[in-house]
Design a protein around this motif. Structure first.
Motif, PDB file in Angstrom:
ATOM      1  N   ASN A  82      65.282  90.833 -52.713  1.00  0.00           N
ATOM      2  CA  ASN A  82      64.721  90.894 -54.065  1.00  0.00           C
ATOM      3  C   ASN A  82      63.332  90.268 -54.150  1.00  0.00           C
ATOM      4  O   ASN A  82      62.987  89.352 -53.398  1.00  0.00           O
ATOM      5  CB  ASN A  82      65.623  90.139 -55.045  1.00  0.00           C
ATOM      6  CG  ASN A  82      66.929  90.851 -55.326  1.00  0.00           C
ATOM      7  OD1 ASN A  82      66.917  92.037 -55.628  1.00  0.00           O
ATOM      8  ND2 ASN A  82      68.034  90.124 -55.252  1.00  0.00           N
ATOM      9  N   LEU A  83      62.580  90.760 -55.093  1.00  0.00           N
ATOM     10  CA  LEU A  83      61.353  90.110 -55.542  1.00  0.00           C
ATOM     11  C   LEU A  83      61.640  89.562 -56.935  1.00  0.00           C
ATOM     12  O   LEU A  83      62.066  90.300 -57.825  1.00  0.00           O
ATOM     13  CB  LEU A  83      60.186  91.101 -55.596  1.00  0.00           C
ATOM     14  CG  LEU A  83      58.877  90.561 -56.200  1.00  0.00           C
ATOM     15  CD1 LEU A  83      58.235  89.523 -55.267  1.00  0.00           C
ATOM     16  CD2 LEU A  83      57.894  91.702 -56.474  1.00  0.00           C
ATOM     17  N   THR A  84      61.427  88.259 -57.113  1.00  0.00           N
ATOM     18  CA  THR A  84      61.638  87.659 -58.426  1.00  0.00           C
ATOM     19  C   THR A  84      60.459  87.982 -59.341  1.00  0.00           C
ATOM     20  O   THR A  84      59.305  87.744 -58.988  1.00  0.00           O
ATOM     21  CB  THR A  84      61.765  86.134 -58.316  1.00  0.00           C
ATOM     22  OG1 THR A  84      62.842  85.810 -57.433  1.00  0.00           O
ATOM     23  CG2 THR A  84      62.023  85.510 -59.683  1.00  0.00           C
ATOM     24  N   VAL A  85      60.765  88.519 -60.505  1.00  0.00           N
ATOM     25  CA  VAL A  85      59.744  88.734 -61.530  1.00  0.00           C
ATOM     26  C   VAL A  85      59.911  87.588 -62.523  1.00  0.00           C
ATOM     27  O   VAL A  85      60.843  87.574 -63.337  1.00  0.00           O
ATOM     28  CB  VAL A  85      59.914  90.101 -62.212  1.00  0.00           C
ATOM     29  CG1 VAL A  85      58.809  90.313 -63.239  1.00  0.00           C
ATOM     30  CG2 VAL A  85      59.913  91.223 -61.180  1.00  0.00           C
ATOM     31  N   PHE A  86      59.016  86.613 -62.420  1.00  0.00           N
ATOM     32  CA  PHE A  86      59.195  85.347 -63.146  1.00  0.00           C
ATOM     33  C   PHE A  86      58.470  85.366 -64.492  1.00  0.00           C
ATOM     34  O   PHE A  86      57.260  85.585 -64.565  1.00  0.00           O
ATOM     35  CB  PHE A  86      58.666  84.203 -62.285  1.00  0.00           C
ATOM     36  CG  PHE A  86      58.841  82.844 -62.878  1.00  0.00           C
ATOM     37  CD1 PHE A  86      60.107  82.295 -63.024  1.00  0.00           C
ATOM     38  CD2 PHE A  86      57.735  82.114 -63.326  1.00  0.00           C
ATOM     39  CE1 PHE A  86      60.279  81.027 -63.571  1.00  0.00           C
ATOM     40  CE2 PHE A  86      57.890  80.848 -63.867  1.00  0.00           C
ATOM     41  CZ  PHE A  86      59.170  80.302 -64.002  1.00  0.00           C
ATOM     42  N   ARG A  87      59.273  85.160 -65.537  1.00  0.00           N
ATOM     43  CA  ARG A  87      58.737  85.037 -66.893  1.00  0.00           C
ATOM     44  C   ARG A  87      57.677  86.099 -67.225  1.00  0.00           C
ATOM     45  O   ARG A  87      56.545  85.801 -67.566  1.00  0.00           O
ATOM     46  CB  ARG A  87      58.163  83.636 -67.117  1.00  0.00           C
ATOM     47  CG  ARG A  87      59.235  82.552 -67.111  1.00  0.00           C
ATOM     48  CD  ARG A  87      58.666  81.187 -67.414  1.00  0.00           C
ATOM     49  NE  ARG A  87      59.725  80.177 -67.416  1.00  0.00           N
ATOM     50  CZ  ARG A  87      59.528  78.869 -67.595  1.00  0.00           C
ATOM     51  NH1 ARG A  87      58.281  78.414 -67.799  1.00  0.00           N
ATOM     52  NH2 ARG A  87      60.529  78.023 -67.575  1.00  0.00           N
TER      53      ARG A  87
END
Length: 404
Positions: free
Chosen positions: A353-358
């Protein structure tokens, strides 16, 4: 009677010509001096650093070679496109040097990749603005003596063609930008065939050309020096003659990879490209997994985003467009912040996964309901990349471009 005399004359002429005339020797190269024997070959790097010539080259002087010394290397540059005027660049594993000869059309018998043996005895070695040259004594218009072009007859007596040209043996060296001002680096590598990657022409606007002769660019010795973005013009330029066949070609925009003869003028690198083929669009994703260019038209996939982060190959301030499928949602804030943290992957599975942060909704709008994003939806998200601890992510402030 006349017929008998004519027959006798022809017979006598044929006997004088001998058998070699009737059956010419086609094994010897018609160019240069095939009688030169390989007896005392010196590495080019050692020659330039030798006590006989190092000081001479560095101080713009010249010296005649009094003893038999030879160099052997391959041609890396010639006058094929008229940018290396009256110059032949020769290189071996230890260094490179330029031969100055008053002869055009040398590319016809000295193409790139041609191995050549040069007998230096009787020629001169000198320095022009610290650039090492092989030639003869030259008198300038104001009477100053220096190293200059030998005539073609003299040159022909001092070189021997070896075999046939093999361009595959000519591989450019990657230029180390961190050593751009390193004196020992420029001494060791001046006149080499080298490549510099990821650079941009400062003047490139879709209209500017390499070497205009309309007064729009200041010329020195009928050459235009083009600068590269972010690099000191006192340290490096791309130098093109107004007589080069590509002088009026438009400078390419965007990042490019430039290959050429990295000559020098004192402590300034002067890149002389040999043809337009020496300048190509740079591939910022060479060696990076995945697909896409990171633009709105060609988003990178999650595989490429993860590869960029893992290899520290991303630009920290660059906005990348990334496409993927939402695999998990951590939080959707519908209050004051109006942002969401979620994960995307190539296939929508909760792995790699790639975290899409805020991040924000489409157009940077705040989220007002939790069901505005769902697992399984395909999104294109724009934002900057980073590695937070061990977690690859897209920084806060990103936004969704499309969702379906």
């Amino acid at each position: 009677m006349n017929k008998i005399l004519a027959a006798c004359f022809c017979a006598l002429l044929a006997s004088c010509m001998g058998s070699d005339y009737a059956d010419p020797n086609m094994t010897e190269n018609p160019f240069g001096n095939s009688q030169i024997a390989e007896t005392n070959v010196m590495n080019i790097g050692d020659l330039k650093e030798s006590k006989d010539f190092k000081f001479i080259i560095a101080n713009g002087a010249y010296k005649k070679v009094e003893k038999s010394i030879q160099i052997k290397g391959r041609v890396t540059g010639n006058d094929a496109q008229s940018n290396l005027y009256n110059t032949i660049s020769i290189e071996d594993a230890t260094g490179a040097i330029e031969v100055s000869v008053g002869q055009g059309g040398t590319s016809g018998f000295m193409p790139v990749g041609q191995e050549v043996l040069v007998e230096l005895k009787g020629l001169y070695i000198g320095g022009y603005r610290k650039k090492a040259q092989i030639g003869t004594v030259y008198t300038s218009a104001n009477g100053t003596l220096g190293i200059g072009r030998m005539n073609r007859q003299e040159w022909a007596q001092h070189y021997k063609i070896i075999g046939t040209a093999d361009p595959s043996q000519v591989v450019p060296t990657e230029f180390d930008v961190t050593k751009i001002a390193d004196a020992s680096y420029i001494n060791a590598n001046a006149s080499r065939l080298m490549t510099i990657s990821g650079v941009e022409f400062s003047a490139a606007d879709g209209k500017a050309v390499y070497a205009p002769d309309d007064g729009s660019v200041t010329l020195t010795s009928n050459c235009a020096n083009r600068t590269l973005k972010g690099l000191d013009e006192k340290k490096i330029v791309v130098r093109t003659s107004t007589y080069a066949k590509f002088a009026k070609a438009v400078l390419p925009t965007g990042k490019v990879k430039i290959t050429g003869i990295f000559s020098r003028f004192n402590d300034t690198w002067q890149i002389q490209i040999r043809s337009l083929d020496d300048v190509v669009a740079d591939d910022p994703f060479a060696g990076i997994d995945g697909t896409g260019l990171g633009t709105a038209e060609s988003p990178i996939d999650v595989t490429r985003a993860l590869s960029l982060i893992a290899k520290s190959a991303y630009e920290a301030t660059k906005e990348y467009y990334v496409t993927g499928i939402i695999s998990k949602i951590k939080e959707v804030d519908t209050g004051n912040y109006g942002n969401a943290t979620y994960y995307i992957s190539v296939d929508g599975k909760d792995a790699n996964n790639l975290t899409v942060f805020r991040g924000y909704n489409i157009g940077g709008e705040k989220f007002t309901a939790e069901d505005q994003i769902k697992v399984g939806q395909k999104v294109v998200v724009a934002g900057t990349l980073t590695l937070y601890g061990t977690e690859p992510e897209m920084n806060a402030g990103n936004k969704i471009i499309s969702i379906k």
